[in-house]
Scaffold this motif. Structure first.
Motif, short mmCIF file in Angstrom:
data_model
loop_
_atom_site.label_atom_id
_atom_site.label_comp_id
_atom_site.label_asym_id
_atom_site.label_seq_id
_atom_site.Cartn_x
_atom_site.Cartn_y
_atom_site.Cartn_z
N TYR A 1 -25.34 27.11 -33.98
CA TYR A 1 -25.83 26.54 -35.43
C TYR A 1 -24.77 26.45 -36.37
CZ TYR A 1 -26.22 31.32 -36.75
OH TYR A 1 -25.85 32.69 -37.07
N ILE A 2 -23.54 26.90 -35.85
CA ILE A 2 -22.20 26.89 -36.83
C ILE A 2 -21.23 26.44 -35.92
CG2 ILE A 2 -23.00 28.78 -38.42
CD1 ILE A 2 -21.22 30.47 -36.91
N GLN A 3 -20.23 25.79 -36.76
CA GLN A 3 -18.99 25.28 -36.05
C GLN A 3 -18.15 26.43 -35.52
OE1 GLN A 3 -18.35 21.56 -35.31
NE2 GLN A 3 -17.38 22.98 -33.80
N THR A 4 -17.77 26.27 -34.54
CA THR A 4 -16.63 27.34 -33.87
C THR A 4 -15.27 26.41 -33.51
OG1 THR A 4 -17.51 27.48 -31.80
CG2 THR A 4 -18.25 29.06 -33.47
N PHE A 5 -14.13 27.20 -33.50
CA PHE A 5 -13.04 26.51 -32.86
C PHE A 5 -12.41 27.22 -31.87
CE2 PHE A 5 -13.93 25.14 -37.22
CZ PHE A 5 -13.63 23.79 -37.15
N ALA A 6 -11.88 26.62 -30.79
CA ALA A 6 -11.05 27.00 -30.00
C ALA A 6 -9.52 26.63 -30.14
CB ALA A 6 -11.55 26.94 -28.38
N SER A 7 -8.73 27.74 -29.75
CA SER A 7 -7.17 27.40 -29.54
C SER A 7 -6.96 26.63 -28.02
CB SER A 7 -6.26 28.57 -29.29
OG SER A 7 -5.05 28.46 -29.48
N ASN A 8 -6.43 25.59 -28.12
CA ASN A 8 -5.96 24.75 -27.03
C ASN A 8 -4.65 24.41 -26.90
OD1 ASN A 8 -8.65 24.70 -25.77
ND2 ASN A 8 -9.29 23.76 -27.77
N PRO A 9 -3.98 24.38 -25.74
CA PRO A 9 -2.58 23.80 -25.60
C PRO A 9 -2.74 22.06 -25.51
CG PRO A 9 -3.37 24.66 -23.69
CD PRO A 9 -4.26 24.99 -24.76
N TYR A 10 -1.82 21.58 -26.31
CA TYR A 10 -1.39 20.30 -26.36
C TYR A 10 -0.11 19.90 -25.92
CZ TYR A 10 -5.88 20.08 -28.93
OH TYR A 10 -7.30 20.49 -29.24
N PHE A 11 -0.07 18.83 -24.96
CA PHE A 11 1.19 18.62 -24.62
C PHE A 11 1.43 17.20 -24.98
CE2 PHE A 11 -0.87 21.20 -21.40
CZ PHE A 11 0.18 22.47 -21.19
N TYR A 12 2.82 17.05 -25.46
CA TYR A 12 3.31 16.01 -25.98
C TYR A 12 4.91 15.49 -25.70
CZ TYR A 12 5.79 18.13 -29.62
OH TYR A 12 6.65 18.93 -30.32
N GLY A 13 5.15 14.40 -26.06
CA GLY A 13 6.45 14.02 -25.65
C GLY A 13 7.01 13.75 -24.22
N ILE A 14 8.15 13.39 -24.29
CA ILE A 14 8.77 13.13 -22.94
C ILE A 14 8.83 14.13 -22.06
CG2 ILE A 14 10.60 11.84 -21.82
CD1 ILE A 14 11.46 10.44 -24.23
N PHE B 1 0.13 24.69 -29.50
CA PHE B 1 -1.31 25.18 -29.71
C PHE B 1 -1.67 24.73 -30.84
CE2 PHE B 1 0.00 27.94 -26.32
CZ PHE B 1 -1.29 28.11 -25.61
N GLY B 2 -3.16 24.31 -30.64
CA GLY B 2 -3.85 23.55 -31.75
C GLY B 2 -5.30 24.11 -31.57
N TYR B 3 -6.00 23.96 -32.72
CA TYR B 3 -7.40 24.20 -32.80
C TYR B 3 -8.27 23.08 -32.86
CZ TYR B 3 -6.01 29.17 -33.62
OH TYR B 3 -5.69 30.21 -33.66
#
Length: 166
Positions: free
Chosen positions: A72-85, A91-93
């Motif tokens: 019933y409430i918003q929760t967030f998780a830490s996830n790795p994001y890959f970018y670039g060449i 890590f972002g949420y």
């Protein structure tokens, strides 16, 4: 119990769950049953073949809260994001799901009528039950418009009904 012929039972269950918002946290689930032992009545004294004969009636409700916590409430998780060449990771949420403040207990109402019969000093027995179970406010993951940024949301939707004879 009265005179070994009439049996009555009542129950009220109150369940609280932190899986729902404050206003929907508590569910109240009553039940009752009645049995009439017909074989103990005066008019059955001369029926020697019948060892026992009982009519049963019952009504009851139960609740279901088997869902993940805090939907019933918003929760967030830490996830790795890959970018670039070279595939650098950062890590972002991000939010896990679309919350629903309206979630409440799923409720099942059961009704039953039954007959128990024993014959010839309990050498032969028969039990017959007719029942109906109706569940409402099912807790289901429902498809939603992709404009919300999610494909589904947990909601209280629909109902089911089962009935039969055993």
């Amino acid at each position: 119990s009265f005179d070994k012929k009439y049996i009555l039972s009542f129950n009220l269950r109150a369940d609280g769950s932190s899986k729902f918002m404050e206003g929907n946290r508590w569910g109240y689930f009553p039940s009752a049953s009645f049995a009439w032992r017909i074989a103990k009545e005066k008019f059955m004294e001369n029926v020697k073949a019948v060892s026992d004969l009982k009519l049963r009636l019952s009504y009851g409700t139960v609740g279901n809260n088997r869902i993940n916590d805090y939907l019933y409430i918003q929760t967030f998780a830490s996830n790795p994001y890959f970018y670039g060449i070279n595939g650098q990771s950062v890590f972002g949420y991000s939010s896990n799901y679309l919350p629903n403040e309206l979630l409440k207990w799923e409720t099942t109402v059961s009704k039953n009528i039954g007959l128990d019969l024993s014959l010839f000093n309990d050498r032969f027995g028969l039990t017959v039950d007719m029942y109906e179970n109706k569940t409402k406010d099912l807790l289901l993951s429902v498809p939603i418009a992709p404009t919300y940024g999610y494909s589904t949301q947990l909601q209280n939707v629909g109902q089911t009904k089962n009935r039969g004879i055993e």
